[in-house]
Design a protein around this motif. Structure first.
Motif, short mmCIF file in Angstrom:
data_model
loop_
_atom_site.label_atom_id
_atom_site.label_comp_id
_atom_site.label_asym_id
_atom_site.label_seq_id
_atom_site.Cartn_x
_atom_site.Cartn_y
_atom_site.Cartn_z
N GLU A 45 0.73 -1.33 0.01
CA GLU A 45 0.10 0.11 0.04
C GLU A 45 0.81 1.28 -0.01
OE1 GLU A 45 -3.35 0.33 -0.34
OE2 GLU A 45 -3.20 -1.74 -0.78
N LEU A 46 1.95 1.16 0.70
CA LEU A 46 3.00 2.21 0.78
C LEU A 46 3.55 2.59 -0.80
CD1 LEU A 46 4.34 4.56 2.52
CD2 LEU A 46 5.99 2.89 2.78
N MET A 47 3.78 1.63 -1.36
CA MET A 47 4.38 1.69 -2.95
C MET A 47 3.22 2.16 -3.58
SD MET A 47 6.94 -1.60 -3.49
CE MET A 47 5.58 -2.77 -3.30
N LEU A 48 2.06 1.73 -3.47
CA LEU A 48 1.10 2.15 -4.24
C LEU A 48 0.65 3.74 -4.29
CD1 LEU A 48 -1.48 -0.82 -4.39
CD2 LEU A 48 -0.21 0.24 -6.33
N ASN A 49 0.59 4.21 -2.83
CA ASN A 49 0.33 5.60 -2.41
C ASN A 49 1.47 6.54 -2.90
OD1 ASN A 49 -2.04 5.15 -1.24
ND2 ASN A 49 -1.33 4.59 0.73
N SER A 50 2.73 6.01 -2.91
CA SER A 50 3.86 7.12 -3.52
C SER A 50 3.56 7.16 -4.97
CB SER A 50 5.33 6.21 -3.06
OG SER A 50 5.32 4.94 -3.94
#
Length: 109
Positions: A45-50
């Motif tokens: 999720e952190l990767m998608l939000n970045s």
């Protein structure tokens, strides 16, 4: 069109690129180094939000809303991914009483 994106355009684009690169690298490191399935989902999720933040920044600098529309669709897919992923993890926890991904290899055939 200029008044809507004034705040985003006041911050240099290089700052957004640097921030998103750091967030994405932290997410990749979390996926590669952690063994807890819930933490791995959080890192994805952190990767998608970045990527979403970078798309929104590029859309603001270009003055069009195409990137923001793509961000919306990525958020919908990410929500579906979390729902399915947490359901799978809940079922695996019922069987193994652990969310360690190393134990999941024992569930083969």
């Amino acid at each position: 069109m200029g008044e809507v994106n004034t705040f985003m355009q006041s911050i240099p684009l290089e700052y957004f690129i640097t921030l998103c690169s750091v967030l994405f690298c932290l997410g990749v490191l979390g996926v590669l180094l952690r063994k807890n399935a819930i933490v791995i989902l959080g890192c994805v999720e952190l990767m998608l939000n970045s990527v979403n933040l970078l798309l929104a920044a590029f859309a603001a600098y270009n003055g069009n809303s195409d990137g923001q529309l793509l961000v919306f669709f990525i958020m919908v897919v990410a929500a579906a991914e979390v729902a399915v992923g947490l359901a799978i993890i809940a079922m695996l926890y019922r069987n193994t009483r652990s969310v360690d991904v190393g134990i999941f290899n024992k569930l083969k055939g």
